[in-house]
Design a protein around this motif. Structure first.
Motif, mmCIF file in Angstrom:
data_model
loop_
_atom_site.group_PDB
_atom_site.id
_atom_site.type_symbol
_atom_site.label_atom_id
_atom_site.label_comp_id
_atom_site.label_asym_id
_atom_site.label_seq_id
_atom_site.Cartn_x
_atom_site.Cartn_y
_atom_site.Cartn_z
ATOM 1 N N ARG A 350 0.902 -1.163 0.091
ATOM 2 C CA ARG A 350 0.050 -0.108 0.208
ATOM 3 C C ARG A 350 0.788 1.257 0.183
ATOM 4 N N VAL A 355 2.576 -4.546 3.655
ATOM 5 C CA VAL A 355 1.528 -4.813 4.474
ATOM 6 C C VAL A 355 1.631 -6.334 4.771
ATOM 7 N N ASP A 360 -5.878 -6.138 5.599
ATOM 8 C CA ASP A 360 -5.655 -5.538 4.625
ATOM 9 C C ASP A 360 -5.967 -5.965 3.090
#
Length: 483
Positions: A350, A355, A360
């Motif tokens: 991201r 991440v 997510d």
């Protein structure tokens, strides 16, 4: 078996060892700005050449070298192909990550190459001493690459934990080997098998030594109760390193377990089977329940790998040719679906930053439907949903356990699979039904995209073309038990 005066059976290992030393010197003396890229490319070439040597040069029949300490047979060839494929894909997947994180150094591919040499020696070990030498060559390299991100506290912690617990497991393994040698006067697999084949009640001291040997090997596959390093190391190590840990070293360690348990200690199956059954049940149970509460996808994959170790150990516990075949099929499928999953994890970014949170993935089906579809195929396969490849992997080991009369073990395996399916399907639910606060970036690396697509196709289409893998695994199992 032929004991060749030349070291032809060990040609792939010797080639990789020499290539590693040459690449180490090349990296040290080459211009700093291009050393890492050049060494990485040459490492991939060296592994591809070694794969060709394994398949086309040493794959004919059974032969020994180094005074019987090293053996090449159909089983060794099958497992070495898996190890080399796992290592090659791990190096391929690492290139963009290391460059992005600013930790790209030429030592990384060289360390993986030397670890691969150790793994290949493990697969061909025909003696308790060569077993240990291969294991330690692999382990010393893995300790370093676990802490390869030197500026990261998590990575340094992962490397330290792995080193301390790995040293403990090595001590247990050596202690077990010394007890076995003290009772038998032999460390060669052929000599041990001859003594145990005579029959009679095994002495209690010998059983204690065998328990220590099993404990040392169980650590290397992260089986319960020797799993304590796995979640922290998987989470803390750089993601490509975690992907490597989850496949190649685990496959090599399973090859070692199969050869040790079914070759020299095969006649003592009633003594060691109950230990393997207990470890398998504990691993399946912990892998099924501990992963449910995880929020970090790398820790989830750590517990997932522990559970899958339990399923594979069912085939070891069976102690039959069908059991060995089931384990080999399971490991081949596990390699594909795990590498594919980690390729997806490496693509989770991201605003350019990595991440790792499961949440997510929310809304991924809307922002990147192709990646969501690929990851869904991997989750279904890991869960054992029909008709994905993972279903057949479990089917073969469950059937081997049933044929060996291990009905309770098979039932517990099915129940653990049902529980574990929850956290795999939860990821699919998050991708398709949860709204994203902010979408993930689209994957940009060609190598990651290629690995994802190829792995997804293999996982999804195994049902249409299972013959080559099943037949090769059957031949490899027969080769192991014939020795």
């Amino acid at each position: 078996m032929a004991d060749l005066p030349i070291m032809m059976p060990a040609v792939p290992e010797m080639f990789l060892a020499v290539a590693g030393m040459v690449l180490l010197l090349l990296g040290a003396f080459a211009p700093a700005d291009g050393a890492e890229r050049t060494v990485t490319k040459l490492t991939l070439v060296a592994m591809a050449v070694a794969l060709g040597l394994v398949v086309f040069v040493v794959s004919g029949g059974t032969a020994t070298a180094f005074g019987g300490m090293f053996i090449t047979d159909g089983f060794a060839v099958f497992m070495k192909v898996l190890v080399l494929l796992g290592s090659l894909m791990a190096v391929l997947m690492s290139r963009e990550y290391l460059a992005h994180e600013g930790i790209g150094r030429f030592e990384y591919p060289v360390l993986i190459l030397f670890a691969t040499v150790g793994m290949m020696v493990m697969v061909s070990a025909n003696n308790l001493m060569s077993l240990y030498l291969g294991l330690e060559l692999q382990s010393l390299c893995l300790y370093v690459i676990a802490a390869f991100h030197r500026d990261s506290l998590r990575s340094s912690e992962a490397g330290l934990k792995y080193f301390v617990l790995g040293a403990l497991s090595s001590g247990m393994l050596l202690y077990g080997i010394s007890i076995v040698y003290g009772y038998t006067g032999s460390i060669g697999f052929a000599g041990l098998a001859e003594q145990f084949a005579i029959g009679g009640q095994a002495e209690i001291g010998l059983i204690i030594g065998l328990v220590f040997v099993i404990a040392g090997l169980a650590f290397k596959v992260s089986a319960v109760p020797f799993h304590m390093w796995t979640p922290d190391v998987y989470e803390g190590a750089p993601t490509p390193v975690t992907a490597f840990f989850s496949v190649a070293p685990k496959i090599a360690a399973f090859a070692l377990i199969l050869r040790v348990m079914l070759d020299p200690f095969g006649p003592l199956i009633e003594e060691w089977r109950q230990i393997i059954v207990a470890i398998a049940v504990a691993s399946m149970a912990l892998g099924a329940y501990a992963a449910i509460a995880q929020t970090n996808i790398k820790r989830l994959m750590a517990y997932s790998s522990i559970g899958h170790v339990g399923y594979a150990l069912m085939g070891v516990a069976a102690g039959t040719q069908d059991g060995v075949r089931g384990v080999l099929i399971y490991l081949a499928i596990y390699l594909v679906m795990n590498i594919g999953t980690f390729a997806c994890i490496l693509s989770m970014r991201r605003h350019g930053d990595m991440v790792e949170g499961i949440d997510d993935l929310a809304g991924l089906s809307a922002s990147n439907p192709r990646m969501a579809l690929v990851l869904t195929a991997f989750m279904f396969s890991l869960a054992g949903i029909p008709w994905f490849a993972g279903f057949f992997g479990k089917l073969y080991v469950f059937m081997a356990a049933i044929d060996a009369g291990l009905y309770t073990l098979a039932i517990l395996g099915v129940l653990a699979s049902v529980v574990a399916a929850y956290y795999y399907l939860r990821i699919v639910k998050i991708m398709y039904f949860d709204a994203a606060a902010e979408p993930l970036d689209r994957p940009t690396g060609r190598s990651l995209g290629l690995v994802m697509v190829v792995a997804a196709l293999l996982v999804a289409t195994f049902i249409f073309y299972p013959g080559p893998l099943v037949n090769r695994a059957g031949e490899a199992a027969a080769s192991l038990l014939a020795g």
